[in-house]
Design an enzyme around this catalytic site. Structure first.
Site, PDB file in Angstrom:
ATOM      1  N   ALA A  64       0.871  -1.167   0.000  1.00  0.00           N
ATOM      2  CA  ALA A  64       0.000   0.000   0.000  1.00  0.00           C
ATOM      3  C   ALA A  64       0.914   1.224   0.000  1.00  0.00           C
ATOM      4  CB  ALA A  64      -0.890  -0.025   1.230  1.00  0.00           C
ATOM      5  N   GLY A 109       0.678  -4.964   1.114  1.00  0.00           N
ATOM      6  CA  GLY A 109      -0.560  -5.021   0.323  1.00  0.00           C
ATOM      7  C   GLY A 109      -0.382  -5.755  -1.003  1.00  0.00           C
ATOM      8  N   GLU A 112      -0.702  -9.296  -0.146  1.00  0.00           N
ATOM      9  CA  GLU A 112      -2.135  -9.524   0.123  1.00  0.00           C
ATOM     10  C   GLU A 112      -2.931  -9.619  -1.179  1.00  0.00           C
ATOM     11  OE1 GLU A 112      -2.102  -6.135   2.848  1.00  0.00           O
ATOM     12  OE2 GLU A 112      -2.900  -7.466   4.392  1.00  0.00           O
ATOM     13  N   GLU A 132       5.030  -4.739   7.318  1.00  0.00           N
ATOM     14  CA  GLU A 132       4.192  -3.802   8.076  1.00  0.00           C
ATOM     15  C   GLU A 132       4.681  -3.511   9.485  1.00  0.00           C
ATOM     16  OE1 GLU A 132       3.018  -5.935   5.937  1.00  0.00           O
ATOM     17  OE2 GLU A 132       1.153  -5.258   5.017  1.00  0.00           O
TER      18      GLU A 132
HETATM   19  N1  CO8 Z   1       4.518   3.104  -0.976  1.00  0.00           N
HETATM   20  C1  CO8 Z   1       4.832   4.245  -1.635  1.00  0.00           C
HETATM   21  N2  CO8 Z   1       5.881   4.356  -2.479  1.00  0.00           N
HETATM   22  C2  CO8 Z   1       6.629   3.268  -2.665  1.00  0.00           C
HETATM   23  C3  CO8 Z   1       6.359   2.033  -2.041  1.00  0.00           C
HETATM   24  C4  CO8 Z   1       5.234   1.980  -1.159  1.00  0.00           C
HETATM   25  N3  CO8 Z   1       4.834   0.837  -0.535  1.00  0.00           N
HETATM   26  N4  CO8 Z   1       7.289   1.139  -2.408  1.00  0.00           N
HETATM   27  C5  CO8 Z   1       8.115   1.774  -3.273  1.00  0.00           C
HETATM   28  N5  CO8 Z   1       7.721   3.058  -3.423  1.00  0.00           N
HETATM   29  C6  CO8 Z   1       8.344   4.089  -4.280  1.00  0.00           C
HETATM   30  C7  CO8 Z   1       9.578   4.687  -3.632  1.00  0.00           C
HETATM   31  O1  CO8 Z   1       9.226   5.679  -2.692  1.00  0.00           O
HETATM   32  C8  CO8 Z   1      10.309   5.231  -4.831  1.00  0.00           C
HETATM   33  O2  CO8 Z   1       9.687   6.439  -5.223  1.00  0.00           O
HETATM   34  P1  CO8 Z   1      10.602   7.717  -5.657  1.00  0.00           P
HETATM   35  O3  CO8 Z   1      11.338   7.250  -6.873  1.00  0.00           O
HETATM   36  O4  CO8 Z   1       9.597   8.787  -5.933  1.00  0.00           O
HETATM   37  O5  CO8 Z   1      11.499   7.984  -4.496  1.00  0.00           O
HETATM   38  C9  CO8 Z   1      10.006   4.214  -5.916  1.00  0.00           C
HETATM   39  O6  CO8 Z   1       8.837   3.494  -5.478  1.00  0.00           O
HETATM   40  C10 CO8 Z   1      11.116   3.209  -6.115  1.00  0.00           C
HETATM   41  O7  CO8 Z   1      11.415   2.623  -4.873  1.00  0.00           O
HETATM   42  P2  CO8 Z   1      12.894   2.626  -4.217  1.00  0.00           P
HETATM   43  O8  CO8 Z   1      13.684   3.789  -4.726  1.00  0.00           O
HETATM   44  O9  CO8 Z   1      12.722   2.509  -2.735  1.00  0.00           O
HETATM   45  O10 CO8 Z   1      13.472   1.284  -4.828  1.00  0.00           O
HETATM   46  P3  CO8 Z   1      14.545   0.308  -4.159  1.00  0.00           P
HETATM   47  O11 CO8 Z   1      14.929  -0.670  -5.206  1.00  0.00           O
HETATM   48  O12 CO8 Z   1      15.613   1.048  -3.479  1.00  0.00           O
HETATM   49  O13 CO8 Z   1      13.700  -0.482  -3.013  1.00  0.00           O
HETATM   50  C11 CO8 Z   1      11.813  -1.639  -2.109  1.00  0.00           C
HETATM   51  C12 CO8 Z   1      12.605  -1.281  -3.381  1.00  0.00           C
HETATM   52  C13 CO8 Z   1      12.646  -2.559  -1.223  1.00  0.00           C
HETATM   53  C14 CO8 Z   1      10.542  -2.352  -2.537  1.00  0.00           C
HETATM   54  C15 CO8 Z   1      11.496  -0.342  -1.319  1.00  0.00           C
HETATM   55  O14 CO8 Z   1      10.888   0.567  -2.206  1.00  0.00           O
HETATM   56  C16 CO8 Z   1      10.565  -0.550  -0.159  1.00  0.00           C
HETATM   57  O15 CO8 Z   1      10.986  -1.022   0.876  1.00  0.00           O
HETATM   58  N6  CO8 Z   1       9.282  -0.184  -0.329  1.00  0.00           N
HETATM   59  C17 CO8 Z   1       8.305  -0.274   0.721  1.00  0.00           C
HETATM   60  C18 CO8 Z   1       7.825  -1.700   0.897  1.00  0.00           C
HETATM   61  C19 CO8 Z   1       6.836  -1.792   2.014  1.00  0.00           C
HETATM   62  O16 CO8 Z   1       7.145  -1.546   3.168  1.00  0.00           O
HETATM   63  N7  CO8 Z   1       5.609  -2.227   1.709  1.00  0.00           N
HETATM   64  C20 CO8 Z   1       4.557  -2.408   2.658  1.00  0.00           C
HETATM   65  C21 CO8 Z   1       3.787  -1.160   2.828  1.00  0.00           C
HETATM   66  S1  CO8 Z   1       2.602  -1.256   4.127  1.00  0.00           S
HETATM   67  C22 CO8 Z   1       1.298  -2.083   3.450  1.00  0.00           C
HETATM   68  O17 CO8 Z   1       1.343  -2.535   2.335  1.00  0.00           O
HETATM   69  C23 CO8 Z   1       0.114  -2.225   4.318  1.00  0.00           C
HETATM   70  C24 CO8 Z   1      -1.097  -2.809   3.600  1.00  0.00           C
HETATM   71  C25 CO8 Z   1      -2.315  -2.705   4.432  1.00  0.00           C
HETATM   72  C26 CO8 Z   1      -2.745  -1.284   4.607  1.00  0.00           C
HETATM   73  C27 CO8 Z   1      -3.948  -1.140   5.446  1.00  0.00           C
HETATM   74  C28 CO8 Z   1      -4.247   0.350   5.646  1.00  0.00           C
HETATM   75  C29 CO8 Z   1      -5.135   0.693   6.718  1.00  0.00           C
END
Ligand code: CO8
Length: 259
Positions: A64, A109, A112, A132
């Site tokens: 998400a 997400g 999921e 998460e």
């Molecule tokens: N949300 C928003 N933006 C994201 C996300 C995300 N989950 N994942 C990646 N991005 C964006 C980055 O911010 C980046 O954007 P920008 O170029 O503008 O800076 C772009 O995608 C590329 O990502 P990275 O530069 O970080 O790429 P890397 O190769 O360095 O890393 C990763 C890749 C490891 C996937 C890293 O991006 C990461 O850790 N992302 C987050 C993963 C994460 O924690 N996901 C879980 C999120 S929580 C969730 O899903 C909860 C679901 C239930 C919600 C219920 C709500 C009530």
């Protein structure tokens, strides 16, 4: 629909989440687009298998949208979670089979979303995790429930408490994915599976899916009753009659008509 691409051919629909610059993260607009696309596809009788994948070669869905969630109040978190559940429930109750083609990160997400599909086929580059708890939250789009039902509570606790990443082989060993493909041939392989399913009798597939999932909600005898109902319904179809008559007459069965 800005963030979703839908392509259809020979009874198979391919739905691609198309926000590769943000690793296909699910924000409100993506959830809305996905929900609308599922509403349309569900009504289309020419869709016999649905594939869900992510655009680009890095991510299925990286979760998400963290930026969108960062400052949510508790009430807003309920609305966001409900929008996620509504879409995931549409996907998990899609009447025909669904296959997640996981081409890269399937995190939070994104994991999921894959778990809301009937089958998950992973590229050897796929990575699955629930990060998460490192962000101060629990999974909120059905992960605690669908993962625990799929792999049991102990493995679900391990993956959700630790947030550890699974590679494709580890996911296969835990029964989270059905098959691993080379990254270059993932879509080709998933299309092959989708077409193999699409060639079967649509009512038989739809009824089997219903029996499997509805049966899991109750006792074994409830499930057997559900199976009997779904099995008997098949005998109202022309497809059952023509396939069985062809077998009895030692003839080649005609393609299924979906009637
Ligand atoms: N949300 C928003 N933006 C994201 C996300 C995300 N989950 N994942 C990646 N991005 C964006 C980055 O911010 C980046 O954007 P920008 O170029 O503008 O800076 C772009 O995608 C590329 O990502 P990275 O530069 O970080 O790429 P890397 O190769 O360095 O890393 C990763 C890749 C490891 C996937 C890293 O991006 C990461 O850790 N992302 C987050 C993963 C994460 O924690 N996901 C879980 C999120 S929580 C969730 O899903 C909860 C679901 C239930 C919600 C219920 C709500 C009530």
């Amino acid at each position: 629909m800005t963030f979703i691409k839908v392509e259809q051919k020979d009874f198979v629909a391919l739905l691609t989440i198309n926000r590769p610059e943000g690793l296909n993260a699910l924000n409100t607009s993506v959830l809305q687009d996905l929900s609308e696309a599922l509403d349309t596809l569900e009504k289309d009788r020419d869709v016999r298998t649905l594939i869900v994948t992510g655009a680009g070669d890095r991510a299925f869905v990286a979760g998400a949208d963290i930026g969108e969630m960062a400052e949510l109040t508790r009430e807003e978190a309920v609305s966001f979670a409900c929008a996620g559940h509504e879409m995931m429930n549409k996907l998990s109750s899609f009447p025909m089979p669904t296959i997640a083609a996981v081409n890269g990160y399937a995190l939070g997400g994104g994991f999921e979303l894959a778990l809301a599909c009937d089958l998950i086929v992973a590229s050897s580059r796929a990575r699955f995790a629930f990060p998460e708890t490192s962000l101060g939250i629990t999974p909120g789009f059905g992960g605690t429930q669908r993962l625990a039902r799929l792999v049991g509570p102990m493995v679900a606790c391990d993956l959700i408490f630790t947030g550890r990443r699974l590679n494709a082989e580890q996911a296969l060993a835990l029964g989270v994915v059905t098959e691993i493909a080379d990254p270059e041939s993932l879509l080709e392989r998933v299309l092959e599976i989708a077409h193999a399913i699409a060639e079967k009798a649509p009512a038989a597939i739809r009824n089997a899916k219903s029996a499997i999932y509805e049966g899991l909600c109750g006792t074994l005898s409830d499930g057997i009753a559900i199976e009997t109902e779904q099995f008997s319904r098949c005998f109202d179809t022309d497809d059952q009659k023509s396939a069985m008559r062809a077998f009895v007459n030692k003839e080649k069965a005609p393609p299924f008509q979906g009637r």
